[in-house]
Design an enzyme around this catalytic site. Structure first.
Site, short mmCIF file in Angstrom:
data_model
loop_
_atom_site.label_atom_id
_atom_site.label_comp_id
_atom_site.label_asym_id
_atom_site.label_seq_id
_atom_site.Cartn_x
_atom_site.Cartn_y
_atom_site.Cartn_z
N PHE A 171 51.55 64.35 67.10
CA PHE A 171 51.34 62.97 67.54
C PHE A 171 49.87 62.62 67.31
O PHE A 171 48.99 63.23 67.92
CB PHE A 171 51.70 62.75 69.01
CG PHE A 171 51.53 61.29 69.39
CD1 PHE A 171 52.55 60.39 69.17
CD2 PHE A 171 50.31 60.83 69.88
CE1 PHE A 171 52.37 59.03 69.45
CE2 PHE A 171 50.14 59.47 70.17
CZ PHE A 171 51.17 58.58 69.96
N ASP A 256 42.37 67.25 66.23
CA ASP A 256 42.59 66.03 67.03
C ASP A 256 42.57 66.44 68.50
O ASP A 256 43.54 66.97 69.03
CB ASP A 256 43.93 65.38 66.65
CG ASP A 256 44.17 64.07 67.43
OD1 ASP A 256 43.42 63.81 68.39
OD2 ASP A 256 45.12 63.35 67.07
N LYS A 285 40.74 58.72 74.43
CA LYS A 285 41.26 58.77 75.80
C LYS A 285 40.14 58.89 76.85
O LYS A 285 39.50 57.90 77.16
CB LYS A 285 42.32 59.87 75.91
CG LYS A 285 43.57 59.48 75.11
CD LYS A 285 44.84 60.22 75.50
CE LYS A 285 46.07 59.53 74.93
NZ LYS A 285 46.64 60.14 73.75
C1 LIG Z 1 46.99 59.48 72.42
C2 LIG Z 1 46.72 60.24 71.18
C3 LIG Z 1 46.34 59.60 70.00
C4 LIG Z 1 46.32 58.09 69.87
O1 LIG Z 1 45.45 57.48 70.77
P1 LIG Z 1 45.59 55.90 71.06
O2 LIG Z 1 44.36 55.58 71.87
O3 LIG Z 1 46.86 55.73 71.83
O4 LIG Z 1 45.63 55.21 69.75
C5 LIG Z 1 46.04 60.37 68.91
N1 LIG Z 1 46.10 61.71 68.97
C6 LIG Z 1 46.47 62.37 70.09
C7 LIG Z 1 46.49 63.86 70.10
C8 LIG Z 1 46.80 61.66 71.22
O5 LIG Z 1 47.20 62.30 72.32
#
Ligand SMILES: *Cc1c(COP(=O)(O)O)cnc(C)c1O
Length: 430
Positions: A171, A256, A285
């Protein structure tokens, strides 16, 4: 029962949510009853979410209060955007102070927060350059663009041929390019045509990455722990092995850390548990302290340095308010206090959850104050479990239908955590 009030919904005697809502409708402080707010959402907001039937009006620390004054313990923490809890006083103070000065300049001009934010974030993460953006998806998009440009300009990949290797069940966000390499049919269906240039291999298999690498590979992009997939922890040594494979092949490693980073797992960056340094990290986040969206790509100068003026940007990226809040987040992280809380409370959480295995729980995964609780096959569906937790005054969200994702704010106390785990135990062992 600690830290509860007369209004607290954490009580076995709490009546069903619907009854309580209608009984209290006339006294709702915001004027409208929960059911009316929900009806407004239903009518006027796109149906790209299916929220639990609670309407939050206020929050502080690990607790939220709904429009009828019922309190709930937050075990989701905005998918880790609220690592420091709701309205952490230092973060609110930084935001308020900056609101009284300047909030937006656009990047057409310098401002007095950007350079400091970037230096402090680079120092915290031991990296060399910072590319500030807003949402997590934008950070991932930016990392993809930078990796491609690096491949053409530095590695010498022929134009238009760069490939990026990603993991199954990943994700990384919701943009068209990012869903192009999602393996979740719901995230992709009817959103094509998709962006080419991505190769998907199984998560957790370094060998699969080694076999997928070609002379056109620009980067390997992975989550150190897969959050949305259900808090999936890869085999020990996976990231270290990816690092070695990337080094041997002149390929970038992009971690990520948008959900796994910034103290969630007990480390500043989850990759460091494997002793690994990535070439680029995506952060988001919690970087905005739950107040404003703040994301960034941080990493090596040789890589991020490929961007020249005009090639990439964002109206809001690196704005003064975002930088001021981000700097306050960095100050909290620099103390190490939250990393330590996550390690200590995380050990407690995993010990307590481990006791539920065989009692409605088939497995528990995760690290630090982050857990994926796999509901036993005979147990309730994820949605039914989170609805039952809501009635007990605990906010939590299922992922992948059968997993409860537990990611409380790192300010939660041990006794609050125990209340939450007790509720999970009750709901799943029924
Ligand atoms: C939440 C998330 C994203 C995307 O972040 P948004 O602020 O919702 O666009 C990307 N990578 C990971 C691992 C995430 O948990």
């Amino acid at each position: 029962m600690t830290a509860t009030t007369e209004n607290s919904a954490i009580s076995p005697s709490a009546t069903g949510a619907a009854e309580t809502h209608s009984a209290a409708a006339g006294t709702a402080q915001a004027g409208l009853a929960a059911a009316e707010h929900i009806a407004l959402d239903e009518q006027w907001s796109t149906h790209n979410y299916h929220p639990l039937p609670v309407v939050i009006a206020e929050a502080q620390g690990a607790w939220v209060t709904d429009v009828h004054g019922r309190r709930y313990l937050d075990l989701l923490a905005g998918y880790s955007a609220l690592n420091f809890g709701h309205r952490h006083p230092d973060l609110v103070a930084a935001a308020v102070e900056q609101l009284g000065r300047v909030t937006l300049t656009s990047r057409a001009f310098h401002h007095d927060q950007l350079g400091l934010f970037c230096r402090e974030l680079a120092e915290l993460t031991e990296t060399e350059l910072v590319l500030p953006m807003n949402s997590g998806a934008e950070a991932v998009e930016s990392a993809v663009k930078v990796a491609r440009k690096w491949a053409y300009q530095v590695k010498g990949v022929p134009d238009g041929r760069a490939e990026i290797i990603v993991a199954g069940s990943n994700f990384h966000g919701r943009t068209t390019t990012i869903v192009s390499f999602s393996t979740d049919p719901t995230a992709r269906a009817d959103f094509g045509p998709f962006t080419p240039g991505f190769v998907v291999v199984d998560y957790g298999s370094a060998q699969a990455v080694a076999e997928a690498i070609t002379e056109h590979t620009a980067a390997v992009l992975v989550e150190p722990i897969q959050g949305e997939a259900g808090v999936v922890v890869p085999p020990a040594g996976y990231l270290a092995e990816l690092r070695r494979i990337c080094d041997d092949n002149g390929v970038l490693l992009i971690a990520d850390e948008i959900q796994s980073g910034l103290a969630r797992t007990g480390e500043l960056l989850a990759s460091s548990a494997d002793g690994v340094r990535a070439d680029l990290y995506t952060l988001g986040k919690a970087l905005g302290g739950g107040i404003v969206p703040v994301s960034a790509v941080v990493g090596r100068r040789e890589v991020l340095g490929v961007l020249r003026p005009g090639e990439h940007g964002s109206t809001f990226g690196g704005n003064p308010l975002a930088c001021a809040v981000g700097r306050a987040v960095i100050r909290l992280l620099a103390t190490g206090e939250y990393q330590q809380r996550s390690r200590e409370l995380g050990a407690h959480l995993h010990r307590r959850l481990g006791e539920l295995v065989g009692h409605g729980v088939s497995a528990v995964r995760g690290r630090g104050l982050w857990a994926g609780v796999e509901i036993a096959p005979e147990g309730p569906a994820g949605r039914a479990a989170t609805a039952a937790l809501l009635e007990r005054g605990v906010l939590c969200k299922e992922t992948q239908d059968t997993t409860l994702r537990i990611a409380p704010p790192l300010v939660i106390t041990e006794s609050e955590l125990d209340e939450g785990v007790d509720a999970v135990g009750e709901v799943l062992s029924r």
